[in-house]
Design a protein around this motif. Structure first.
Motif, PDB file in Angstrom:
ATOM      1  N   PHE A  20      37.696  39.474  31.687  1.00 52.34           N
ATOM      2  CA  PHE A  20      37.354  39.289  32.524  1.00 52.34           C
ATOM      3  C   PHE A  20      37.291  40.157  32.911  1.00 52.34           C
ATOM      4  CE2 PHE A  20      40.043  36.434  29.945  1.00 52.34           C
ATOM      5  CZ  PHE A  20      39.772  35.309  30.589  1.00 52.34           C
ATOM      6  N   ASP A  21      36.215  41.095  32.653  1.00 52.12           N
ATOM      7  CA  ASP A  21      35.863  42.136  34.369  1.00 52.12           C
ATOM      8  C   ASP A  21      35.492  41.927  34.708  1.00 52.12           C
ATOM      9  OD1 ASP A  21      38.127  43.953  33.027  1.00 52.12           O
ATOM     10  OD2 ASP A  21      36.300  45.314  31.780  1.00 52.12           O
ATOM     11  N   GLY A  22      35.653  42.095  36.361  1.00 50.10           N
ATOM     12  CA  GLY A  22      34.295  41.449  37.405  1.00 50.10           C
ATOM     13  C   GLY A  22      34.215  39.890  37.455  1.00 50.10           C
ATOM     14  N   VAL A  23      35.079  39.025  37.345  1.00 49.53           N
ATOM     15  CA  VAL A  23      35.068  37.504  37.641  1.00 49.53           C
ATOM     16  C   VAL A  23      35.797  37.641  38.571  1.00 49.53           C
ATOM     17  CG1 VAL A  23      35.873  35.788  36.481  1.00 49.53           C
ATOM     18  CG2 VAL A  23      34.465  37.485  34.929  1.00 49.53           C
ATOM     19  N   ASP A  24      35.692  37.126  39.468  1.00 48.24           N
ATOM     20  CA  ASP A  24      36.630  35.966  40.829  1.00 48.24           C
ATOM     21  C   ASP A  24      37.059  35.062  40.216  1.00 48.24           C
ATOM     22  OD1 ASP A  24      37.617  35.533  42.841  1.00 48.24           O
ATOM     23  OD2 ASP A  24      36.081  34.723  43.705  1.00 48.24           O
ATOM     24  N   TYR A  25      38.403  34.736  40.278  1.00 54.93           N
ATOM     25  CA  TYR A  25      39.042  34.030  39.782  1.00 54.93           C
ATOM     26  C   TYR A  25      38.835  32.522  40.286  1.00 54.93           C
ATOM     27  CZ  TYR A  25      41.139  36.876  35.632  1.00 54.93           C
ATOM     28  OH  TYR A  25      41.059  37.344  35.215  1.00 54.93           O
ATOM     29  N   ASN A  26      38.803  32.870  41.808  1.00 61.87           N
ATOM     30  CA  ASN A  26      37.925  30.988  42.567  1.00 61.87           C
ATOM     31  C   ASN A  26      36.801  30.640  42.527  1.00 61.87           C
ATOM     32  OD1 ASN A  26      40.705  31.857  43.755  1.00 61.87           O
ATOM     33  ND2 ASN A  26      40.292  33.345  45.099  1.00 61.87           N
ATOM     34  N   ASP A  27      36.371  31.152  41.749  1.00 62.24           N
ATOM     35  CA  ASP A  27      34.885  30.672  41.131  1.00 62.24           C
ATOM     36  C   ASP A  27      35.080  30.283  39.909  1.00 62.24           C
ATOM     37  OD1 ASP A  27      32.509  30.523  40.717  1.00 62.24           O
ATOM     38  OD2 ASP A  27      31.327  32.421  40.912  1.00 62.24           O
ATOM     39  N   ARG A  30      32.004  30.757  36.709  1.00 64.99           N
ATOM     40  CA  ARG A  30      32.455  31.804  36.429  1.00 64.99           C
ATOM     41  C   ARG A  30      33.517  32.442  35.471  1.00 64.99           C
ATOM     42  NH1 ARG A  30      31.272  36.560  39.857  1.00 64.99           N
ATOM     43  NH2 ARG A  30      31.190  37.340  37.029  1.00 64.99           N
ATOM     44  N   LEU A  31      34.526  31.826  36.082  1.00 64.99           N
ATOM     45  CA  LEU A  31      35.872  32.305  34.797  1.00 64.99           C
ATOM     46  C   LEU A  31      35.724  31.057  33.969  1.00 64.99           C
ATOM     47  CD1 LEU A  31      38.986  32.395  35.000  1.00 64.99           C
ATOM     48  CD2 LEU A  31      39.676  30.980  36.002  1.00 64.99           C
ATOM     49  N   LYS A  32      35.498  29.826  33.794  1.00 64.32           N
ATOM     50  CA  LYS A  32      34.460  28.697  32.292  1.00 64.32           C
ATOM     51  C   LYS A  32      34.323  30.382  30.849  1.00 64.32           C
ATOM     52  CE  LYS A  32      37.710  26.319  32.868  1.00 64.32           C
ATOM     53  NZ  LYS A  32      39.661  25.702  32.547  1.00 64.32           N
ATOM     54  N   ALA A  33      33.200  30.249  32.150  1.00 65.34           N
ATOM     55  CA  ALA A  33      31.618  30.704  31.055  1.00 65.34           C
ATOM     56  C   ALA A  33      32.886  32.412  30.711  1.00 65.34           C
ATOM     57  CB  ALA A  33      30.887  31.966  31.821  1.00 65.34           C
ATOM     58  N   ARG A 132      41.182  40.421  40.689  1.00 66.93           N
ATOM     59  CA  ARG A 132      41.342  39.553  39.620  1.00 66.93           C
ATOM     60  C   ARG A 132      41.693  37.968  40.175  1.00 66.93           C
ATOM     61  NH1 ARG A 132      43.062  41.377  34.261  1.00 66.93           N
ATOM     62  NH2 ARG A 132      41.923  42.768  33.829  1.00 66.93           N
ATOM     63  N   GLY A 133      42.449  37.639  41.592  1.00 67.80           N
ATOM     64  CA  GLY A 133      42.891  36.328  41.787  1.00 67.80           C
ATOM     65  C   GLY A 133      44.045  36.782  42.067  1.00 67.80           C
ATOM     66  N   ASN A 134      45.218  37.649  41.005  1.00 74.71           N
ATOM     67  CA  ASN A 134      46.344  37.729  41.132  1.00 74.71           C
ATOM     68  C   ASN A 134      47.161  38.131  42.422  1.00 74.71           C
ATOM     69  OD1 ASN A 134      48.805  37.444  39.667  1.00 74.71           O
ATOM     70  ND2 ASN A 134      48.418  38.715  38.165  1.00 74.71           N
ATOM     71  N   ASP A 135      48.332  37.011  42.832  1.00 74.14           N
ATOM     72  CA  ASP A 135      48.061  36.908  43.682  1.00 74.14           C
ATOM     73  C   ASP A 135      49.810  37.806  43.763  1.00 74.14           C
ATOM     74  OD1 ASP A 135      46.489  36.024  45.847  1.00 74.14           O
ATOM     75  OD2 ASP A 135      47.146  34.906  46.122  1.00 74.14           O
ATOM     76  N   ARG A 136      50.521  37.547  42.455  1.00 73.32           N
ATOM     77  CA  ARG A 136      51.739  37.982  42.183  1.00 73.32           C
ATOM     78  C   ARG A 136      51.724  38.938  42.115  1.00 73.32           C
ATOM     79  NH1 ARG A 136      53.311  33.944  37.658  1.00 73.32           N
ATOM     80  NH2 ARG A 136      51.407  33.938  37.468  1.00 73.32           N
TER      81      ARG A 136
END
Length: 137
Positions: A20-27, A30-33, A132-136
């Motif tokens: 998951f390094d470098g993956v934008d969690y809102n995309d 790419r996340l599913k890939a 990483r898209g982790n707001d918490r």
């Protein structure tokens, strides 16, 4: 000699690394890939362990009473494959930050001096959490 790969195979061949390094969690694509790549890599390790186990069984059958001497390398290889052949899924790696692994910036977190004192819970640095898209936190 390996056979050349066809155009259709190359078009469907995965190009995403199993991390998951470098993956934008809102995309989402790419996340599913990345999720698919992680699961695929775990299945490859599982199937490799299965192949080694089948070869070990053939060796035991072929060597009979001498299997302890003759099949030792296969046995050790199978034990190593068993350690990493579990299908764990991707949710833990996706939801948790693991110190000591590569962060999206490319630095090893433990060697970068972000080690937590004893008894404290490791927290994600704010810039890493946002990437990483982790707001918490």
């Amino acid at each position: 000699m390996p056979t050349p790969e066809s155009e259709a195979f190359l078009a469907r061949k995965p190009t995403v690394p199993p991390t998951f390094d470098g993956v934008d969690y809102n995309d989402t694509p790419r996340l599913k890939a990345a999720q698919d790549a992680i699961i695929r890599e775990q299945w490859v390790k599982c199937m490799m362990a299965r192949l080694v186990r089948e070869e070990l069984g053939k060796c035991y059958y072929r060597e009979g009473v001498n299997h302890l001497e003759k099949c030792g390398k296969l046995r050790e290889r199978y034990f190593q494959a068993l350690k990493e052949s579990k299908i764990r899924g991707y949710l833990f790696e996706q939801q948790n930050y693991i110190p000591g692994r590569q962060d999206p910036v490319g630095q090893d977190q433990v060697s970068a001096g972000l080690k937590q004192p004893e008894g404290q819970i490791a927290t994600i640095p704010a810039e890493v959490a946002k990437k990483r898209g982790n707001d918490r936190l």
